[in-house]
Scaffold this active site. Structure first.
Site, PDB file in Angstrom:
ATOM      1  N   LYS A 107       0.762  -1.185   0.032  1.00  0.00           N
ATOM      2  CA  LYS A 107       0.101  -0.002   0.114  1.00  0.00           C
ATOM      3  C   LYS A 107       0.760   1.196  -0.025  1.00  0.00           C
ATOM      4  O   LYS A 107       1.630   1.252   0.955  1.00  0.00           O
ATOM      5  CB  LYS A 107      -0.898  -0.003   1.099  1.00  0.00           C
ATOM      6  CG  LYS A 107      -1.751   1.283   1.303  1.00  0.00           C
ATOM      7  CD  LYS A 107      -2.736   1.160   2.489  1.00  0.00           C
ATOM      8  CE  LYS A 107      -3.690   2.384   2.519  1.00  0.00           C
ATOM      9  NZ  LYS A 107      -4.611   2.269   3.402  1.00  0.00           N
ATOM     10  N   TYR A 159     -15.048   1.071  -6.653  1.00  0.00           N
ATOM     11  CA  TYR A 159     -16.317   1.705  -6.532  1.00  0.00           C
ATOM     12  C   TYR A 159     -16.998   1.639  -7.890  1.00  0.00           C
ATOM     13  O   TYR A 159     -18.317   2.027  -8.062  1.00  0.00           O
ATOM     14  CB  TYR A 159     -15.989   3.459  -6.263  1.00  0.00           C
ATOM     15  CG  TYR A 159     -15.164   3.480  -4.837  1.00  0.00           C
ATOM     16  CD1 TYR A 159     -15.874   3.352  -3.655  1.00  0.00           C
ATOM     17  CD2 TYR A 159     -13.674   3.579  -5.087  1.00  0.00           C
ATOM     18  CE1 TYR A 159     -15.074   3.369  -2.642  1.00  0.00           C
ATOM     19  CE2 TYR A 159     -12.905   3.499  -3.743  1.00  0.00           C
ATOM     20  CZ  TYR A 159     -13.477   3.418  -2.636  1.00  0.00           C
ATOM     21  OH  TYR A 159     -12.648   3.476  -1.637  1.00  0.00           O
ATOM     22  N   LYS A 192       1.562   9.829   5.873  1.00  0.00           N
ATOM     23  CA  LYS A 192       1.502   8.457   6.212  1.00  0.00           C
ATOM     24  C   LYS A 192       2.977   7.792   5.528  1.00  0.00           C
ATOM     25  O   LYS A 192       3.111   6.634   5.474  1.00  0.00           O
ATOM     26  CB  LYS A 192       0.297   7.552   5.516  1.00  0.00           C
ATOM     27  CG  LYS A 192      -0.922   8.406   6.528  1.00  0.00           C
ATOM     28  CD  LYS A 192      -2.139   7.427   5.998  1.00  0.00           C
ATOM     29  CE  LYS A 192      -3.272   7.852   6.796  1.00  0.00           C
ATOM     30  NZ  LYS A 192      -4.638   7.031   6.711  1.00  0.00           N
ATOM     31  N   LYS A 240      -2.157  -1.602  -3.775  1.00  0.00           N
ATOM     32  CA  LYS A 240      -2.917  -0.270  -3.694  1.00  0.00           C
ATOM     33  C   LYS A 240      -2.287   0.865  -3.879  1.00  0.00           C
ATOM     34  O   LYS A 240      -1.254   1.088  -3.104  1.00  0.00           O
ATOM     35  CB  LYS A 240      -3.844  -0.367  -2.340  1.00  0.00           C
ATOM     36  CG  LYS A 240      -4.588   0.715  -2.031  1.00  0.00           C
ATOM     37  CD  LYS A 240      -5.520   0.697  -0.501  1.00  0.00           C
ATOM     38  CE  LYS A 240      -5.994   1.703  -0.517  1.00  0.00           C
ATOM     39  NZ  LYS A 240      -6.689   1.539   0.770  1.00  0.00           N
ATOM     40  N   ARG A 243     -10.742   9.877   1.942  1.00  0.00           N
ATOM     41  CA  ARG A 243     -10.409  10.620   3.380  1.00  0.00           C
ATOM     42  C   ARG A 243     -11.605  11.998   3.453  1.00  0.00           C
ATOM     43  O   ARG A 243     -12.195  11.906   4.684  1.00  0.00           O
ATOM     44  CB  ARG A 243      -9.115  11.260   3.443  1.00  0.00           C
ATOM     45  CG  ARG A 243      -7.904  10.245   3.488  1.00  0.00           C
ATOM     46  CD  ARG A 243      -6.642  10.715   3.358  1.00  0.00           C
ATOM     47  NE  ARG A 243      -5.596   9.947   3.317  1.00  0.00           N
ATOM     48  CZ  ARG A 243      -4.502  10.039   3.088  1.00  0.00           C
ATOM     49  NH1 ARG A 243      -3.771  11.224   2.901  1.00  0.00           N
ATOM     50  NH2 ARG A 243      -3.662   8.804   3.181  1.00  0.00           N
TER      51      ARG A 243
HETATM   52  C1  PBG Z   1      -6.826   3.540   5.517  1.00  0.00           C
HETATM   53  C2  PBG Z   1      -7.614   3.521   4.136  1.00  0.00           C
HETATM   54  C3  PBG Z   1      -7.278   4.389   3.193  1.00  0.00           C
HETATM   55  C4  PBG Z   1      -7.994   3.867   2.118  1.00  0.00           C
HETATM   56  C5  PBG Z   1      -8.408   2.468   2.565  1.00  0.00           C
HETATM   57  N1  PBG Z   1      -7.979   2.283   3.828  1.00  0.00           N
HETATM   58  C6  PBG Z   1      -6.926   5.785   3.093  1.00  0.00           C
HETATM   59  C7  PBG Z   1      -5.635   6.007   3.608  1.00  0.00           C
HETATM   60  O1  PBG Z   1      -4.673   5.218   3.848  1.00  0.00           O
HETATM   61  O2  PBG Z   1      -5.369   7.225   3.908  1.00  0.00           O
HETATM   62  C8  PBG Z   1      -8.203   4.297   0.837  1.00  0.00           C
HETATM   63  C9  PBG Z   1      -9.163   3.878  -0.177  1.00  0.00           C
HETATM   64  C10 PBG Z   1      -9.539   4.624  -1.525  1.00  0.00           C
HETATM   65  O3  PBG Z   1      -8.823   5.614  -1.711  1.00  0.00           O
HETATM   66  O4  PBG Z   1     -10.242   4.315  -2.007  1.00  0.00           O
HETATM   67  N2  PBG Z   1      -6.581   2.608   6.267  1.00  0.00           N
END
Ligand code: PBG
Length: 329
Positions: free
Chosen positions: A200, A318, A222, A253, A210
């Site tokens: 990720k 989505y 992050k 991701k 968010r």
């Molecule tokens: C956070 C999380 C995020 C997403 C899924 N779980 C955002 C982040 O890490 O700030 C993002 C999913 C998306 O953008 O569709 N644990």
């Protein structure tokens, strides 16, 4: 080779008609490939459109059930649940994340009761529950690893108790998959699986998500836990570690800017690979389509097909309902 293969070889022969093209198509999308993300909020009989994700909603639990009914009727087999937590329930120790009567746990139980066949995955990370908007516990401005992983393992057990089929840790703490597996085994949840967000990245493409959960980090970014977008060898390492620690499915991701990572991970693990077609990727196609700059359905199907071609077995998107609807035609 000095001699031209033309005209013996004319690749266009196999593109001459719709049926010919379909016959030799190397990859096929199906509704069974899709994981539909769901956002649930407290309250009753309400749905709120996410401003940066046109056509996508956060539902109260009652309305979410109707949404899942529709998702199921389209042949989609799996959903991934995220909870929107009110600010007054957020702290720095995951209190609400572990609440057996919390929104996540109650909704999980309700979904499994009404839709026992639906494969239900639940998000594991602290950010929606964190007063700092970070995925782990914050001490002196740092996101500390081992205590966070311990807490996330408890969260996994709590979701398993509520009925989750797979827990989906999206936090990127080191060692959390092993700790989760151990905690699940100890609590006798032998059949609860783990879909690990292994690779990720620290991505700008999470912006609309968010907005949806009001979970943007309150300080900093992050980058000390999510990966550097430059790296692919490291993604393979993360994926292999998670596989060894007991992950049942490995996720990459975001999706579109990381198709090479999907391919590299697919070739290095022996479990199914999923990819997350994230909120920003959805927003880009939606926004361009709204402006009349792209054909939405075509752009969507092309992107989803690209994930299959890159090697993804599953796609969290989505677009799940829209694409499944098109596949029924
Ligand atoms: C956070 C999380 C995020 C997403 C899924 N779980 C955002 C982040 O890490 O700030 C993002 C999913 C998306 O953008 O569709 N644990």
């Amino acid at each position: 080779m000095s001699r031209s293969l033309f005209p013996n070889s004319r690749p266009r022969r196999l593109r001459i008609s719709e049926n010919m093209r379909r016959m030799v198509s190397e990859n096929h999308l199906s509704a069974a490939d899709f994981i539909a993300p769901l956002f649930v909020m407290e309250g009753q009989n309400q749905k709120a459109e996410i401003s940066s994700m046109p056509g996508y909603y956060c539902f109260t639990q009652d309305l979410l059930m109707k949404e899942i009914e529709e998702i199921q009727s389209l042949g989609i087999l799996s959903v991934l649940l995220f909870a929107k937590v009110p600010d007054d329930k957020k702290d720095n120790k995951g209190t609400e994340a572990l609440n057996p009567d919390g929104l996540m746990q109650k909704t999980t139980a309700a979904i499994k009761k009404e839709f026992p066949d639906m494969v239900l995955m639940t998000d594991i990370a602290l950010d929606p529950y964190s007063s700092y908007g970070h995925d782990g516990i914050v001490v002196d401005g740092k996101i500390i690893n081992d205590k966070s992983a311990e807490l996330l393992a408890k969260m996994a057990v709590s979701h398993a108790e509520a009925g989750a089929d797979l827990v989906a840790p999206s936090d990127m703490m080191d060692g959390r998959i092993g700790m989760m597996r151990h905690a699940l085994e100890t609590a006798q949840f032998f059949d609860t699986g783990i879909m690990a967000y292994s690779a990720k990245y620290a991505s700008s493409y999470y912006g609309p998500f968010r907005d949806a959960l009001d979970s943007a980090p309150g300080f900093g970014d992050k980058k000390t836990y999510q990966m550097n977008p430059s790296n692919v060898v490291e993604a393979v390492k993360e994926a292999q570690l998670d596989e060894q620690e007991g992950a049942d499915i490995i996720m990459v991701k975001p999706g579109l800017p990381y198709l090479d990572v999907v391919r590299a991970v697919k070739e290095s693990v022996s479990v199914p690979v999923s990819v997350y077609n994230v909120s920003g990727e959805y927003a880009m196609i939606k926004a361009a389509a709204q402006k009349g700059w792209l054909n939405e359905n075509e752009a969507m199907m092309e992107a989803l097909t690209g994930f299959k071609r890159a090697g993804a077995d599953l796609i969290a998107t989505y677009f799940a309902k829209d694409a499944a609807r098109l596949l029924l035609l």
